[in-house]
Design an enzyme around this catalytic site. Structure first.
Site, short mmCIF file in Angstrom:
data_model
loop_
_atom_site.label_atom_id
_atom_site.label_comp_id
_atom_site.label_asym_id
_atom_site.label_seq_id
_atom_site.Cartn_x
_atom_site.Cartn_y
_atom_site.Cartn_z
N VAL A 193 37.13 -71.23 71.23
CA VAL A 193 38.99 -71.37 71.89
C VAL A 193 38.06 -72.20 72.92
CG1 VAL A 193 40.20 -69.99 70.55
CG2 VAL A 193 39.15 -69.42 72.94
N ASN A 205 44.93 -64.63 72.16
CA ASN A 205 44.23 -63.42 72.23
C ASN A 205 42.67 -63.16 72.49
OD1 ASN A 205 43.54 -59.82 71.68
ND2 ASN A 205 42.46 -61.43 70.08
N TYR A 256 37.30 -61.33 86.44
CA TYR A 256 38.13 -61.02 85.42
C TYR A 256 40.10 -60.48 85.53
CZ TYR A 256 40.30 -57.90 81.26
OH TYR A 256 40.47 -58.07 79.42
N LYS A 291 43.34 -62.61 84.30
CA LYS A 291 44.39 -62.03 84.06
C LYS A 291 45.62 -61.83 85.08
CE LYS A 291 42.39 -60.73 79.81
NZ LYS A 291 43.09 -61.62 78.34
N LEU A 316 43.42 -49.51 79.03
CA LEU A 316 42.12 -48.91 78.59
C LEU A 316 42.14 -48.03 76.85
CD1 LEU A 316 38.74 -47.26 79.58
CD2 LEU A 316 40.09 -45.58 78.98
P1 NDP Z 1 37.23 -57.69 71.62
O1 NDP Z 1 35.40 -57.77 72.05
O2 NDP Z 1 36.90 -56.55 70.44
O3 NDP Z 1 37.68 -58.82 70.90
C1 NDP Z 1 37.25 -60.41 71.38
C2 NDP Z 1 38.10 -61.28 69.81
O4 NDP Z 1 36.99 -62.13 71.17
C3 NDP Z 1 36.42 -61.85 69.42
O5 NDP Z 1 37.26 -61.50 68.08
C4 NDP Z 1 35.76 -62.55 69.55
O6 NDP Z 1 35.83 -63.44 68.35
C5 NDP Z 1 37.26 -63.88 70.57
N1 NDP Z 1 36.03 -64.93 71.43
C6 NDP Z 1 35.36 -64.29 72.36
N2 NDP Z 1 35.11 -65.49 72.71
C7 NDP Z 1 35.61 -66.26 71.68
C8 NDP Z 1 35.46 -67.73 72.08
N3 NDP Z 1 34.79 -68.36 72.98
N4 NDP Z 1 36.31 -68.42 71.12
C9 NDP Z 1 36.78 -67.74 70.19
N5 NDP Z 1 36.88 -66.69 70.09
C10 NDP Z 1 36.18 -65.82 70.75
O7 NDP Z 1 38.10 -57.71 72.98
P2 NDP Z 1 39.51 -56.45 72.22
O8 NDP Z 1 40.66 -56.82 70.93
O9 NDP Z 1 39.21 -55.86 73.10
O10 NDP Z 1 40.39 -58.25 73.43
C11 NDP Z 1 40.84 -59.04 73.59
C12 NDP Z 1 41.43 -59.44 74.54
O11 NDP Z 1 42.66 -58.38 74.51
C13 NDP Z 1 41.29 -60.30 75.18
O12 NDP Z 1 42.00 -61.48 76.03
C14 NDP Z 1 40.85 -58.41 76.23
O13 NDP Z 1 40.66 -59.29 77.68
C15 NDP Z 1 42.47 -58.36 76.13
N6 NDP Z 1 42.38 -56.82 76.64
C16 NDP Z 1 41.59 -56.10 75.86
C17 NDP Z 1 41.57 -55.17 77.33
C18 NDP Z 1 40.29 -53.52 76.24
O14 NDP Z 1 40.34 -52.61 77.44
N7 NDP Z 1 39.95 -53.73 75.28
C19 NDP Z 1 42.32 -54.65 77.65
C20 NDP Z 1 43.55 -55.64 78.24
C21 NDP Z 1 43.65 -56.75 77.98
P3 NDP Z 1 34.10 -64.15 68.39
O15 NDP Z 1 33.33 -63.03 69.09
O16 NDP Z 1 33.98 -64.09 66.39
O17 NDP Z 1 34.22 -65.19 68.68
C1 8X3 Z 2 40.58 -54.43 80.01
C2 8X3 Z 2 41.05 -53.50 80.64
O1 8X3 Z 2 40.83 -51.84 82.59
O2 8X3 Z 2 38.76 -52.46 81.68
O3 8X3 Z 2 41.76 -55.64 80.61
O4 8X3 Z 2 40.12 -54.17 82.67
S1 8X3 Z 2 39.94 -52.74 82.32
#
Ligand code: NDP
Ligand code: 8X3
Length: 257
Positions: A64, A90, A156, A160, A188
């Site tokens: 992306v 996402n 980070y 956000k 979390l």
């Molecule tokens: P994961 O690490 O499980 O998933 C992240 C996804 O993003 C993967 O599918 C990865 O796919 C993709 N990704 C990462 N870098 C790239 C890139 N350069 N190009 C295309 N795809 C990319 O994380 P989460 O599902 O937890 O996170 C999803 C979103 O939610 C993020 O924006 C995160 O900041 C946010 N978030 C997460 C929280 C949590 O506690 N888990 C809480 C709040 C927000 P691939 O590596 O195959 O490219």
């Molecule tokens: C992911 C949640 O609290 O680790 O966005 O920043 S936290």
């Protein structure tokens, strides 16, 4: 009784669908009959998802942060997937948890490129079609980190917070266009997020989830599915959620000893 939208009328683009929230969201929509465009960098995971979800799923393998790649993906969509009416920006994540004076500048650059630039390319590429068709929904993945500070959250949390304000400003720009915007702000939740933040260190990555029931990827997918299937005259601006056993600390005060 509220008449929810029929998911079969939705064509949903999800970035970062190879893991975590993105993969769960792809499954939630596809299993409800929506068409799903699942994207990410790990081709083998996309292939497995496509095999699982079948013809309701189209996959696109790209980074992306590559500005041209989003456009290329859009142009290469098969006819059945061209009328995107939900975009879930996402793909994102955190790199490192060091205090600002010790943080790695490459991590900071990468977080900005992924969570800001990557998200913007996704939105800017898909928005004109939704405005033209007068029907759409932009769902952004923010975080509680964009609302509340914590040690090591420096950049980070900053990216956000950008996402949260961008979502609100999109609402202002899109008034009258019948395109909804929602910022999803989870706390979390157990995914690969921590493994990525701690660069593959399994022990460090497991620590945030120890002794607590965190939210799951499915919990977040359900929130996304809900906001997207509400009637079109309803716009949920922000959804902030936390694990029940996560809450707030008092202000920290460093006292002289
Ligand atoms: P994961 O690490 O499980 O998933 C992240 C996804 O993003 C993967 O599918 C990865 O796919 C993709 N990704 C990462 N870098 C790239 C890139 N350069 N190009 C295309 N795809 C990319 O994380 P989460 O599902 O937890 O996170 C999803 C979103 O939610 C993020 O924006 C995160 O900041 C946010 N978030 C997460 C929280 C949590 O506690 N888990 C809480 C709040 C927000 P691939 O590596 O195959 O490219
Ligand atoms: C992911 C949640 O609290 O680790 O966005 O920043 S936290």
């Amino acid at each position: 009784m509220v008449q929810m939208l029929d998911p079969k009328t939705l064509t949903v683009l999800i970035t970062g669908a190879t893991a975590g929230f993105g993969a769960a969201t792809a499954r939630r929509f596809a299993n409800a009959g929506a068409r799903v465009i699942a994207t990410g960098r790990r081709a083998e995971r996309l292939a497995a998802l496509k095999k699982e979800l079948g013809e309701r799923c189209h996959t696109a393998n790209y980074d992306v942060t590559d500005r041209a790649a989003s456009e290329k993906m859009l142009k290469a969509l098969p006819p059945a997937f061209q009328k995107i009416n939900v975009v879930v920006a996402n793909a994102g994540g955190a790199f490192g948890l060091e205090p600002a004076h010790q943080a790695n500048l490459d991590d900071w650059d990468q977080m900005i490129a992924l969570n800001i630039n990557g998200l913007l390319y996704t939105v800017r590429t898909t928005l004109p079609g939704m405005v033209e068709r007068d029907e759409g929904h932009v769902v952004l993945l923010g975080s509680v980190a964009g609302d509340y500070p914590y040690p090591g959250g420096n950049v980070y949390g900053g990216v956000k917070a950008f996402v949260k304000q961008f979502a609100l400003n999109l609402r202002a720009d899109l008034l009258g266009a019948n395109v909804r915007v929602t910022n999803i702000e989870p706390g979390l939740a157990e995914t690969e997020f921590s493994l990525v933040r701690f660069k593959g260190d399994v022990e460090k990555a497991a620590a945030p989830y120890k002794g607590v029931t965190p939210m799951s990827a499915d919990d977040i997918a359900e929130q996304i599915f809900w906001v997207c299937t509400l009637p079109r005259h309803v716009n949920i601006n922000r959804v902030q959620s936390m694990a029940t056993m996560q809450a707030f600390s008092p202000f920290a005060i460093k006292r002289k000893t």
